[in-house]
Design a protein around this motif. Sequence first.
Motif, mmCIF file in Angstrom:
data_model
loop_
_atom_site.group_PDB
_atom_site.id
_atom_site.type_symbol
_atom_site.label_atom_id
_atom_site.label_comp_id
_atom_site.label_asym_id
_atom_site.label_seq_id
_atom_site.Cartn_x
_atom_site.Cartn_y
_atom_site.Cartn_z
ATOM 1 N N ILE A 44 -31.092 119.378 86.805
ATOM 2 C CA ILE A 44 -29.979 119.838 85.984
ATOM 3 C C ILE A 44 -29.449 121.148 86.563
ATOM 4 O O ILE A 44 -30.159 122.140 86.641
ATOM 5 C CB ILE A 44 -30.410 120.022 84.513
ATOM 6 N N GLU A 45 -28.180 121.113 86.972
ATOM 7 C CA GLU A 45 -27.565 122.280 87.580
ATOM 8 C C GLU A 45 -26.964 123.219 86.548
ATOM 9 O O GLU A 45 -27.063 124.428 86.668
ATOM 10 C CB GLU A 45 -26.474 121.838 88.551
ATOM 11 N N HIS A 46 -26.302 122.626 85.528
ATOM 12 C CA HIS A 46 -25.589 123.470 84.569
ATOM 13 C C HIS A 46 -25.384 122.703 83.266
ATOM 14 O O HIS A 46 -25.098 121.511 83.281
ATOM 15 C CB HIS A 46 -24.230 123.865 85.151
ATOM 16 N N VAL A 47 -25.540 123.390 82.153
ATOM 17 C CA VAL A 47 -25.253 122.834 80.826
ATOM 18 C C VAL A 47 -24.191 123.723 80.208
ATOM 19 O O VAL A 47 -24.389 124.925 80.067
ATOM 20 C CB VAL A 47 -26.514 122.796 79.931
ATOM 21 N N GLN A 48 -23.060 123.113 79.837
ATOM 22 C CA GLN A 48 -21.924 123.879 79.313
ATOM 23 C C GLN A 48 -21.516 123.343 77.946
ATOM 24 O O GLN A 48 -21.245 122.154 77.788
ATOM 25 C CB GLN A 48 -20.737 123.753 80.278
ATOM 26 N N GLU A 49 -21.476 124.229 76.956
ATOM 27 C CA GLU A 49 -20.968 123.853 75.634
ATOM 28 C C GLU A 49 -19.456 123.728 75.727
ATOM 29 O O GLU A 49 -18.777 124.608 76.267
ATOM 30 C CB GLU A 49 -21.343 124.912 74.607
ATOM 31 N N LEU A 50 -18.902 122.630 75.215
ATOM 32 C CA LEU A 50 -17.470 122.404 75.297
ATOM 33 C C LEU A 50 -16.768 122.895 74.037
ATOM 34 O O LEU A 50 -17.171 122.562 72.931
ATOM 35 C CB LEU A 50 -17.180 120.912 75.493
ATOM 36 N N SER A 51 -15.730 123.680 74.236
ATOM 37 C CA SER A 51 -14.897 124.098 73.113
ATOM 38 C C SER A 51 -14.074 122.892 72.670
ATOM 39 O O SER A 51 -14.031 121.867 73.362
ATOM 40 C CB SER A 51 -13.958 125.228 73.558
ATOM 41 N N GLU A 52 -13.407 123.001 71.551
ATOM 42 C CA GLU A 52 -12.592 121.883 71.052
ATOM 43 C C GLU A 52 -11.503 121.507 72.049
ATOM 44 O O GLU A 52 -11.255 120.326 72.297
ATOM 45 C CB GLU A 52 -11.977 122.239 69.700
ATOM 46 N N ALA A 53 -10.854 122.495 72.636
ATOM 47 C CA ALA A 53 -9.782 122.236 73.597
ATOM 48 C C ALA A 53 -10.327 121.575 74.867
ATOM 49 O O ALA A 53 -9.743 120.627 75.379
ATOM 50 C CB ALA A 53 -9.062 123.532 73.947
ATOM 51 N N HIS A 54 -11.454 122.077 75.351
ATOM 52 C CA HIS A 54 -12.054 121.507 76.559
ATOM 53 C C HIS A 54 -12.544 120.088 76.283
ATOM 54 O O HIS A 54 -12.379 119.195 77.121
ATOM 55 C CB HIS A 54 -13.197 122.394 77.031
ATOM 56 N N LEU A 55 -13.126 119.855 75.125
ATOM 57 C CA LEU A 55 -13.581 118.519 74.748
ATOM 58 C C LEU A 55 -12.396 117.550 74.688
ATOM 59 O O LEU A 55 -12.477 116.428 75.199
ATOM 60 C CB LEU A 55 -14.311 118.549 73.410
ATOM 61 N N ALA A 56 -11.301 117.967 74.107
ATOM 62 C CA ALA A 56 -10.103 117.122 74.031
ATOM 63 C C ALA A 56 -9.618 116.766 75.431
ATOM 64 O O ALA A 56 -9.224 115.622 75.692
ATOM 65 C CB ALA A 56 -9.008 117.831 73.249
ATOM 66 N N TYR A 57 -9.676 117.721 76.342
ATOM 67 C CA TYR A 57 -9.276 117.470 77.727
ATOM 68 C C TYR A 57 -10.213 116.454 78.386
ATOM 69 O O TYR A 57 -9.772 115.511 79.033
ATOM 70 C CB TYR A 57 -9.267 118.780 78.515
ATOM 71 N N GLU A 58 -11.522 116.653 78.228
ATOM 72 C CA GLU A 58 -12.507 115.751 78.837
ATOM 73 C C GLU A 58 -12.386 114.334 78.271
ATOM 74 O O GLU A 58 -12.595 113.355 78.987
ATOM 75 C CB GLU A 58 -13.929 116.276 78.627
ATOM 76 N N GLN A 59 -12.048 114.202 76.997
ATOM 77 C CA GLN A 59 -11.928 112.890 76.372
ATOM 78 C C GLN A 59 -10.787 112.065 76.946
ATOM 79 O O GLN A 59 -10.764 110.855 76.794
ATOM 80 C CB GLN A 59 -11.761 113.035 74.860
ATOM 81 N N GLN A 60 -9.860 112.695 77.628
ATOM 82 C CA GLN A 60 -8.743 111.975 78.245
ATOM 83 C C GLN A 60 -9.181 111.187 79.480
ATOM 84 O O GLN A 60 -8.492 110.272 79.906
ATOM 85 C CB GLN A 60 -7.629 112.953 78.627
ATOM 86 N N SER A 61 -10.330 111.519 80.031
ATOM 87 C CA SER A 61 -10.838 110.840 81.219
ATOM 88 C C SER A 61 -11.395 109.466 80.862
ATOM 89 O O SER A 61 -12.015 109.277 79.809
ATOM 90 C CB SER A 61 -11.954 111.682 81.859
#
Length: 69
Positions: A44-61
């Motif tokens: 595991i290289e990195h664990v990042q908590e996603l903000s609401e805006a970042h989560l919304a962006y990632e969900q588009q993938s």
Amino acid sequence: MVFKVLYQENIQEAPVREETKTMYVEANSKREVREKLADRPYNIEHVQELSEAHLAYEQQSDDFKVENL
């Protein structure tokens, strides 16, 4: 909360940026994410908590999927 986990599949090999994979995990903390993944042979290289805006962006993938651990 949803966390983005960057990892290598084989802990025995040296990390190579081009082989980094991404996983999304629902948990309460970074520590809980690492505990849930402890039984897997991942580096595991990195664990990042996603903000609401970042989560919304990632969900588009098309590759977005929250792992059920």
